[in-house]
Design an enzyme around this catalytic site. Structure first.
Site, PDB file in Angstrom:
ATOM      1  N   VAL A   1      67.780  68.993 -58.751  1.00 53.36           N
ATOM      2  CA  VAL A   1      67.630  68.521 -60.505  1.00 53.36           C
ATOM      3  C   VAL A   1      67.051  66.630 -60.896  1.00 53.36           C
ATOM      4  O   VAL A   1      67.570  65.732 -59.855  1.00 53.36           O
ATOM      5  CB  VAL A   1      69.196  67.602 -60.500  1.00 53.36           C
ATOM      6  CG1 VAL A   1      69.939  67.170 -61.137  1.00 53.36           C
ATOM      7  CG2 VAL A   1      69.558  69.298 -60.045  1.00 53.36           C
ATOM      8  N   PRO A   2      65.936  67.621 -61.994  1.00 57.31           N
ATOM      9  CA  PRO A   2      65.085  66.168 -61.746  1.00 57.31           C
ATOM     10  C   PRO A   2      64.833  65.366 -62.146  1.00 57.31           C
ATOM     11  O   PRO A   2      65.042  65.276 -62.926  1.00 57.31           O
ATOM     12  CB  PRO A   2      64.040  67.525 -62.697  1.00 57.31           C
ATOM     13  CG  PRO A   2      65.184  68.447 -63.290  1.00 57.31           C
ATOM     14  CD  PRO A   2      65.904  68.434 -62.144  1.00 57.31           C
ATOM     15  N   CYS A   3      65.664  64.220 -61.961  1.00 55.83           N
ATOM     16  CA  CYS A   3      66.241  62.618 -62.342  1.00 55.83           C
ATOM     17  C   CYS A   3      64.915  61.669 -62.464  1.00 55.83           C
ATOM     18  O   CYS A   3      65.124  60.951 -62.784  1.00 55.83           O
ATOM     19  CB  CYS A   3      67.116  62.220 -61.741  1.00 55.83           C
ATOM     20  SG  CYS A   3      67.029  62.253 -59.889  1.00 55.83           S
ATOM     21  N   HIS A   4      63.804  62.819 -61.419  1.00 51.13           N
ATOM     22  CA  HIS A   4      62.869  61.669 -61.596  1.00 51.13           C
ATOM     23  C   HIS A   4      61.629  62.228 -62.852  1.00 51.13           C
ATOM     24  O   HIS A   4      60.886  61.226 -63.438  1.00 51.13           O
ATOM     25  CB  HIS A   4      61.419  62.574 -60.126  1.00 51.13           C
ATOM     26  CG  HIS A   4      61.662  63.892 -60.333  1.00 51.13           C
ATOM     27  ND1 HIS A   4      61.892  65.113 -60.370  1.00 51.13           N
ATOM     28  CD2 HIS A   4      60.352  64.141 -61.167  1.00 51.13           C
ATOM     29  CE1 HIS A   4      61.235  66.035 -60.051  1.00 51.13           C
ATOM     30  NE2 HIS A   4      60.619  65.542 -60.838  1.00 51.13           N
TER      31      HIS A   4
END
Length: 157
Positions: free
Chosen positions: A119-122
């Site tokens: 889950v690409p919060c970056h």
């Protein structure tokens, strides 16, 4: 709950999940014994993370089962829609969720994301393009964004 520890270029990742799906991926600099046996419930996740780090995968197809509030889950679902190699601001994410005023709540939910990379919060950055807040450390955020960048910086020396 099954657990596995795998080596990544950014430290040791701890994966937790069961037959319902992956519930957590965290990364640490601490010394940890790498798992020699990967439980079946975590096999797809470990394989897909390895492919991601090898540069042969840019999206994930894993059953997810994160624990959080309904609002956090809405934010995490919106994060999954950010394309590989792209970034959005916290303000953009708030607009996507339908409430510009919720920017702080969106940022807080982003920071509670339990599924590192998948889950690409970056991919969420400041409105001015700055790398702001990242639970895994800004050096990891920078590495991940560089890894996903379609334009690779060449070294002059």
């Amino acid at each position: 709950m099954e657990i596995a520890f795998i080596h990544t270029p950014l430290g040791v990742a701890k994966l937790e999940g069961d037959d319902l799906g992956l519930s957590s991926i965290t990364v640490s600099d601490k010394e940890q014994t790498i798992s020699t046996h990967i439980p079946n419930a975590l096999k797809d996740a470990t394989d897909q993370l390895e492919q991601y780090f090898n540069g042969t995968r840019n999206n994930f197809n894993i059953n997810l089962n994160p624990q959080g509030t309904d609002f956090q889950k809405r934010v995490w679902k919106a994060l999954e829609e950010i394309p590989f190699g792209k970034t959005v601001s916290y303000l953009d994410l708030s607009k996507t969720l339908g409430d510009v005023k919720a920017i702080r709540a969106v940022a807080a939910a982003n920071g509670k994301n339990p599924l590192w990379i998948v889950v690409p919060c970056h991919r969420v950055i400041g409105s001015d393009g700055s790398l702001t807040g990242y639970a895994g450390g800004l050096h990891r955020k920078k590495w991940l964004l560089d890894h996903e960048s379609p334009v690779k910086q060449q070294s002059l020396f």
